[in-house]
Design an enzyme around this catalytic site. Structure first.
Site, PDB file in Angstrom:
ATOM      1  N   ASP A  89      44.611  31.626  23.995  1.00 48.86           N
ATOM      2  CA  ASP A  89      44.821  32.713  24.952  1.00 48.86           C
ATOM      3  C   ASP A  89      46.219  32.621  25.575  1.00 48.86           C
ATOM      4  OD1 ASP A  89      43.424  34.887  26.499  1.00 48.86           O
ATOM      5  OD2 ASP A  89      43.940  33.613  28.191  1.00 48.86           O
ATOM      6  N   GLU A 144      47.557  34.182  20.478  1.00 48.76           N
ATOM      7  CA  GLU A 144      47.597  35.479  21.142  1.00 48.76           C
ATOM      8  C   GLU A 144      48.899  35.490  21.940  1.00 48.76           C
ATOM      9  OE1 GLU A 144      45.744  38.317  24.564  1.00 48.76           O
ATOM     10  OE2 GLU A 144      46.181  36.220  24.873  1.00 48.76           O
TER      11      GLU A 144
HETATM   12  C1  BGC Z   1      42.741  37.772  27.275  1.00 52.17           C
HETATM   13  C2  BGC Z   1      42.330  38.637  28.397  1.00 52.17           C
HETATM   14  C3  BGC Z   1      42.433  37.829  29.677  1.00 52.17           C
HETATM   15  C4  BGC Z   1      43.817  37.200  29.833  1.00 52.17           C
HETATM   16  C5  BGC Z   1      43.836  36.131  30.852  1.00 52.17           C
HETATM   17  C6  BGC Z   1      44.173  37.568  27.631  1.00 52.17           C
HETATM   18  O1  BGC Z   1      45.113  37.750  26.856  1.00 52.17           O
HETATM   19  O2  BGC Z   1      42.583  38.344  26.013  1.00 52.17           O
HETATM   20  O3  BGC Z   1      41.067  39.182  28.224  1.00 52.17           O
HETATM   21  O4  BGC Z   1      42.201  38.662  30.769  1.00 52.17           O
HETATM   22  O5  BGC Z   1      44.245  36.616  28.643  1.00 52.17           O
HETATM   23  O6  BGC Z   1      43.158  35.005  30.389  1.00 52.17           O
END
Ligand code: BGC
Ligand code: MG
Length: 584
Positions: free
Chosen positions: A227, A288
């Protein structure tokens, strides 16, 4: 044989990507994202859970995906739907227990499905033991040094340490009351105030997360989706920054700011890679990272770093043939340059579902949720284009990510009552952004039955709109032309034709404007997406393998592809050229 049939109905423009013979699963997989809160509820509390997932894994095996990625199910106050983790080594009671996790994993593996779990390293929950200790300890303590505590600016430190904004709206700093009751330091939170950022320059933080990875690797997971992978390291001195950043789209002005994409993050992922490589099997890291440039994103998947990175450039590309062609070419070039597979994704739990996005008048817009008072998508057009977009995606070499419910053609819930909303982005933006709840509504498994089969009691943490009955799995299964059967057949063909490891050529169709349609060839398969303009005719002698909507034949036997359609076609036999370019 008719002379026409001996010549291909296209001209090859240039090769984009060579075929691969590399057998690693993560280079060619289709990964299905399960959002645990909304997949299936076993205990009737209205929130999906791990036993619910286990009971429905057959659906994913039948659909034909290779792997499952689960959004967080760890101990959490659920302020950001579990992306606020209070204990990285346990399951939140709302989702079940560690034993439920083990049972889910065993069932998935028995069905031949790999399992990727989320790891959330940028921040913790404010209920994490570390943060509680940090609040109880004085400024300058080792407990505070795990997070980003700073003195404020101005008289009595009453101003935040810098001008950064939270991604969810409002300032990125919150001031704490010191243990003696006085107004004290500030802590950084790029997201909600209840998601304090960790300090990744602190070796203790690094050590802890390597142990967290081992904890789940020991249980048998096949990898991690990381994340906010670009956010862990902040620029020295935390300089002010006036730009804006949005989820998925990255920096609005082309820059990402001093809180993102700093060089120091790469060293972290090299050490994580070493942790994974010490385990048997082929375990993976998926980044991500919302960066504008594909070449910056590719730096996360260089040899010795992660295996995959989400291709948000593809997701954010509007319904436009030229831009669609360009992003396909650029994506493959960027990942080929570092020897990584390209990923493709159209929907996830942070964006408006592509069925609805593509039904907006400005189909390039990426709204931050859609409310009842906003422009409403054209549902029919959106679904038609979404099916076409998906069918193109599934023909592309590399890895495809699906978000739960897209196989049902689920639309965004654009009429959710404001009182039902739960996304912190809705609250922190003061209602300026609807937020992400509209794509997170629990799945309809059956047209009838409590909560459309989501929960035995009929409870549902977000209300399901009436349209969900039409999209339920049980009214689509076995029904020719349904979105579910389209996905299932496309996934089976993708596997059978080995498209994920195939080559890609850009081709030009005789008489078709390049701004109207995109034509690609993967191995022997011609993949045509018609974005707009006149119908595209493909000569008789072409075999239609699959199309996203009805394709007719005219009197001459030509296939007629209307705008808003993708088709996979085998050309006349003589035009199926031997395809020798292969890398290993
Ligand atoms: C996740 C989100 C989340 C954020 C903070 C992101 O990129 O996909 O859903 O709110 O990270 O953790
Ligand atoms: Mg439940």
């Amino acid at each position: 044989m008719d002379a026409l049939l001996d010549s291909p109905p296209w001209t090859s423009l240039f090769p984009v990507h060579p075929a691969t013979t590399d057998a690693q699963w993560w280079r060619t997989a289709v990964v299905y994202q399960v959002y645990p809160r909304s997949f299936a509820d076993s205990d009737g509390d209205g929130v999906g859970d791990l036993p619910g997932i286990t009971a429905r894994l057959d659906h994913l095996a039948a659909l034909g995906v290779d792997a499952v990625w689960l959004s967080p199910f760890y101990t959490s106050p659920q302020v950001d739907a579990g992306y606020d983790v209070a204990d990285h080594r346990d399951v939140d009671p709302v989702f079940g227990t560690l034993a439920d996790f083990d049972a889910m994993l065993a069932r998935a593996h028995a069905l031949g499905l790999r399992v990727i779990v989320d790891v959330v390293p940028n921040h913790t929950s404010d209920e994490h033991a570390w943060f509680r200790r940090a609040l109880a300890a004085p400024a300058g303590s080792a407990e505070r040094a795990r997070y980003v505590f700073r003195d404020g600016r101005g008289a009595q430190g009453a101003e935040p340490p810098n001008n950064w904004r939270s991604i969810f709206g409002g300032p990125a700093w919150t001031r704490v009351a010191e243990p003696d009751g006085t107004q004290g330091q500030w802590y950084l939170h790029l997201f909600d105030a209840r998601q304090p950022d960790l300090d990744w320059t602190n070796p203790e933080v690094r050590g802890e997360f390597e142990e967290v990875l081992r904890f789940w690797l020991d249980r048998g997971v096949d990898g991690f989706r990381v994340d906010v992978a670009h956010g862990l390291v902040k620029a020295d001195g935390l300089p002010d920054w006036d730009g804006t950043t949005a989820m998925v789209e990255g920096g609005a002005d082309g820059t990402t700011g001093p809180m993102f994409d700093q060089e120091g993050v790469h060293e972290i992922y090299r050490s994580w890679r070493a942790v994974l490589d010490a385990y048997p099997g082929d375990r993976v890291l998926v980044a991500e990272a919302w960066l504008d440039s594909l070449s910056r994103t590719a730096r996360y998947v260089r040899p010795g770093e992660m295996h995959q990175a989400f291709n948000f450039a593809y997701l954010t590309t509007p319904w436009d043939a030229d831009r669609n062609r360009q992003v396909v070419v650029d994506s493959l070039a960027a990942s080929d340059a570092v020897g990584a597979p390209t990923t493709w994704v159209l929907s996830n739990h942070d964006v408006v579902r592509h069925t609805s996005r593509l039904g907006l008048a400005d189909a390039g817009s990426l709204p931050k949720g859609i409310r009842a008072l906003d422009e409403q998508p054209d549902a029919e057009l959106g679904l038609r284009r979404a099916r076409a977009a998906t069918l193109q995606m599934l023909a592309l070499p590399g890895v495809a990510y699906l978000y739960q419910g897209e196989e049902l053609g689920l639309p965004e819930d654009t009429a959710m009552p404001d009182e039902a909303r739960q996304d912190p982005a809705w609250f922190r933006s003061g209602g300026l952004e609807a937020g992400r709840d509209g794509c997170r509504v629990p799945l309809p498994w059956s047209a009838d039955g409590p909560a459309h089969g989501f929960s035995p009691t009929g409870r549902s943490w977000l209300p399901q709109p009436p349209s969900f009955a039409r999209h339920a799995l049980d009214v689509q299964r076995g029904v020719p032309g349904s979105t579910y059967e389209l996905y299932r057949r496309a996934l089976a063909l993708r596997r059978h034709l080995q498209l994920a490891s195939g080559s890609l050529d850009l081709v030009e169709l005789a008489g078709v404007g390049t701004s109207d349609a995109v034509a690609l060839r993967n191995r022997d398969v011609l993949v045509v997406t018609v974005h707009r303009g006149a119908p595209v005719l493909l000569p008789a002698g072409c075999d239609l393998l699959i199309a996203s909507d009805d394709v007719a034949r005219d009197e001459a036997g030509s296939l007629v592809l209307e705008p808003g359609t993708t088709a996979w076609v085998l050309p006349p036999r003589a035009a199926r050229l031997p395809h020798a370019r292969t890398t290993g």
